[in-house]
Design an enzyme around this catalytic site. Structure first.
Site, PDB file in Angstrom:
ATOM      1  N   SER A  25      -5.955 -27.270  51.961  1.00 23.05           N
ATOM      2  CA  SER A  25      -4.898 -26.639  52.875  1.00 23.05           C
ATOM      3  C   SER A  25      -4.480 -27.928  53.633  1.00 23.05           C
ATOM      4  CB  SER A  25      -5.277 -25.624  53.868  1.00 23.05           C
ATOM      5  OG  SER A  25      -5.571 -24.482  53.149  1.00 23.05           O
ATOM      6  N   GLY A  97      -0.262 -22.629  44.409  1.00 24.62           N
ATOM      7  CA  GLY A  97       0.741 -21.788  45.209  1.00 24.62           C
ATOM      8  C   GLY A  97       1.061 -22.302  46.695  1.00 24.62           C
ATOM      9  N   ARG A 125       2.898 -15.621  39.385  1.00 24.07           N
ATOM     10  CA  ARG A 125       2.681 -15.425  40.713  1.00 24.07           C
ATOM     11  C   ARG A 125       3.802 -15.219  41.475  1.00 24.07           C
ATOM     12  NH1 ARG A 125      -1.790 -19.277  43.176  1.00 24.07           N
ATOM     13  NH2 ARG A 125      -1.624 -17.778  44.870  1.00 24.07           N
ATOM     14  N   SER A 170      -0.019 -14.137  55.057  1.00 24.94           N
ATOM     15  CA  SER A 170      -0.090 -15.232  54.164  1.00 24.94           C
ATOM     16  C   SER A 170       0.219 -16.458  54.860  1.00 24.94           C
ATOM     17  CB  SER A 170       0.813 -14.858  53.015  1.00 24.94           C
ATOM     18  OG  SER A 170       1.139 -16.314  52.401  1.00 24.94           O
ATOM     19  N   GLN A 172       0.805 -19.362  53.376  1.00 28.54           N
ATOM     20  CA  GLN A 172       1.759 -20.014  52.844  1.00 28.54           C
ATOM     21  C   GLN A 172       3.035 -19.561  53.039  1.00 28.54           C
ATOM     22  OE1 GLN A 172       0.737 -19.096  48.524  1.00 28.54           O
ATOM     23  NE2 GLN A 172      -1.187 -20.773  48.460  1.00 28.54           N
ATOM     24  N   ASP A 322      -9.944 -16.674  50.369  1.00 30.75           N
ATOM     25  CA  ASP A 322     -10.486 -17.565  49.127  1.00 30.75           C
ATOM     26  C   ASP A 322     -11.900 -17.510  48.865  1.00 30.75           C
ATOM     27  OD1 ASP A 322      -8.001 -18.176  48.633  1.00 30.75           O
ATOM     28  OD2 ASP A 322      -8.076 -20.298  49.619  1.00 30.75           O
ATOM     29  N   ARG A 353      -8.132 -11.820  41.306  1.00 27.95           N
ATOM     30  CA  ARG A 353      -9.396 -11.911  41.463  1.00 27.95           C
ATOM     31  C   ARG A 353     -10.452 -10.851  41.851  1.00 27.95           C
ATOM     32  NH1 ARG A 353      -8.798 -17.527  44.978  1.00 27.95           N
ATOM     33  NH2 ARG A 353      -8.460 -18.896  43.531  1.00 27.95           N
TER      34      ARG A 353
HETATM   35  C1  S3P Z   1      -3.521 -21.463  51.597  1.00 22.12           C
HETATM   36  C2  S3P Z   1      -3.207 -20.117  51.953  1.00 22.12           C
HETATM   37  C3  S3P Z   1      -3.975 -18.860  51.176  1.00 22.12           C
HETATM   38  C4  S3P Z   1      -4.972 -19.377  50.382  1.00 22.12           C
HETATM   39  C5  S3P Z   1      -4.842 -20.472  49.493  1.00 22.12           C
HETATM   40  C6  S3P Z   1      -4.401 -21.675  50.414  1.00 22.12           C
HETATM   41  C7  S3P Z   1      -2.764 -22.389  52.417  1.00 22.12           C
HETATM   42  O1  S3P Z   1      -2.995 -18.116  50.339  1.00 22.12           O
HETATM   43  O2  S3P Z   1      -5.351 -18.274  49.261  1.00 22.12           O
HETATM   44  O3  S3P Z   1      -5.791 -21.061  48.826  1.00 22.12           O
HETATM   45  O4  S3P Z   1      -3.226 -23.362  52.372  1.00 22.12           O
HETATM   46  O5  S3P Z   1      -1.841 -21.952  53.080  1.00 22.12           O
HETATM   47  P1  S3P Z   1      -1.933 -17.098  51.010  1.00 22.12           P
HETATM   48  O6  S3P Z   1      -1.039 -17.695  51.945  1.00 22.12           O
HETATM   49  O7  S3P Z   1      -1.039 -16.451  49.915  1.00 22.12           O
HETATM   50  O8  S3P Z   1      -2.952 -15.897  51.416  1.00 22.12           O
END
Ligand code: S3P
Length: 440
Positions: A25, A97, A125, A170, A172, A322, A353
């Protein structure tokens, strides 16, 4: 074609010290933010995995210079909205993602259409979770298949700050909107369900005008457009998500001990430690220090014979999102029934998952009860596998591969695990570290 890993023997008793690679991240966030800064930034211990290399390739295509040295990576940022590129540009987020969603936030002013593509897994996705809020800034999106990659983005020159409710937990989605705020006039206000807060900490460190008010379940974030971002060097700490595989390997092994050096233990990421400790695991944090708002520590783990089931509070879900696959392995060995709920998001990852976790436990002879957002796991403290198990057709999800490897090394049986190359997305040195631990 990707190779298959065969495992026939359990891991021998060990007492070792290891270091895992840089946090994924933080690596992706450093790359994206350095591209928006003015001048030369250096990233040390950057994770050199396919997801991060895809991030570097993407900013290169957007006109940013990148140099990879032995000890560090250098990015020559061109400032906010400083991307320069030709018509008909395609960016490939591959399996990531985080990259796919975050980079769209940086493109909300792009004057020419940019196409975003990804691999088979990423193309399954949901992207509406991020294109809907980014449309509110003024950007336009064109999908071939509704809400799925490939998509094209056309930015708006008059992007304005928005009000956004992030209610999935989330990071992300939250971070993509935060990056869009860098490019928009006025203030962006986000009410976000708790999730990892690396973007907020980096914004603060970079003196981007940000205010965060924390309440029990939500964070309220205000961001004003900064005038500029100055180049910055960053030392990426070890990844807790990669460490989790070795934490669980040690817990489930016989009479073993492991010290993992220099891991990011940001409180928004350590649900795995909280959950495993509640289940009776022996984990302690040593040598804690602060680094630019993040918290870093060594993690000491010992094997455990007294694991107990958990009714896992859903408030821990986002901070362990994760790591659930390996947490499920601990539940398989624990005394009693474990229950994990409100976990629909787990089926939105590189592969579904929650479903796969249950399927693999069933192959191991562990009973589960699965719904679309929960799982009950009937633990077997004496679980020993003697049969053959093959893991395949799972969209090359790196974490499914690594979870299966840990199961094979701790429960026994003859395993064939397809898609060895999947580890390259997040943790290319995973199998090398296993070898180091398994050699006297
Ligand atoms: C991440 C957020 C998570 C995580 C991903 C990394 C990030 O996803 O599962 O591996 O770096 O912001 P989500 O925001 O979809 O939960």
């Amino acid at each position: 074609m990707s190779k298959t890993l065969s495992i026939k023997n359990k891991i021998k008793k060990f007492n070792k010290q290891i270091q895992v690679s840089g946090d994924k991240s933080l690596s992706i966030r450093w790359v994206l933010l350095a591209s928006q800064a003015i001048g030369k930034s250096k990233g040390y211990n950057l994770l050199m995995s396919e997801d991060v290399l895809a991030a570097l390739d993407s900013i290169k295509k957007l006109g940013i210079k990148v140099k990879i040295h032995n000890k560090y990576c250098e990015i020559l940022g061109e400032g906010i909205n400083g991307f320069k590129y030709k018509k008909n540009l395609t960016i490939n987020a591959k399996n990531s993602g985080t990259l796919g969603r975050l980079i769209l936030g940086l493109l909300i002013k792009s004057p020419k259409k940019i196409r975003l593509i990804g691999d088979k897994s990423l193309s399954k996705r949901d992207f509406s979770r991020i294109t809907l809020p980014l449309e509110k800034f003024g950007a336009k999106f064109y999908y071939k298949t509704k809400n799925k990659l490939p998509l094209s983005i056309l930015g708006s020159q008059s992007a304005k700050g928005i009000k956004y409710l992030e209610d999935k937990g989330s990071a992300q989605c939250k971070s993509s909107v935060m990056l869009a705020a860098l490019n928009s006039s006025g203030t962006t206000t986000i009410k976000a369900k708790k999730s990892r807060n690396h973007s907020e900490l980096l914004f603060k460190y970079l003196k981007i005008p940000i205010r965060v008010k924390k309440t029990k379940n939500y964070d309220f974030i205000d961001i004003k457009q900064p005038k500029k971002i100055m180049a910055f060097d960053y030392q990426i700490p070890g990844d807790i998500s990669s460490s989790a595989f070795f934490i669980v390997l040690t817990i489930l092994a016989n009479n073993s001990k492991l010290l993992i050096k220099n891991v990011n233990i940001n409180p928004s990421r350590i649900g795995v430690i909280t959950i495993l400790k509640k289940m009776g695991a022996k984990i302690s944090l040593r040598n804690q220090k602060d680094y630019r708002g993040e918290r870093i520590s060594d993690i000491l783990i010992q094997s455990s014979n007294n694991l107990k089931g958990i009714n896992c509070p859903s408030k821990l879900n986002s901070s362990a999102i994760d790591e659930f696959l390996v947490i499920f392995l601990v539940a398989a060995k624990a005394k009693g029934i474990s229950y994990f709920k409100d976990l629909a998001e787990l089926n939105q990852k590189e592969s579904p998952r929650l479903n796969w976790g249950s399927k693999i436990l069933n192959m191991m002879g562990v009973k589960t009860e699965l719904t679309k957002d929960s799982i009950k796991i009937y633990g077997q403290p004496d679980l020993k596998i003697t049969k053959s198990i093959t893991i395949k057709n799972y969209l090359k999800d790196h974490r499914i591969f690594m979870m299966s490897t840990i199961a094979a090394l701790t429960f026994g049986g003859q395993w064939k695990i397809h898609n060895k190359d999947s580890i390259n997305s997040s943790f290319p040195t995973f199998l090398k570290i296993i070898k180091i631990i398994n050699n006297k």
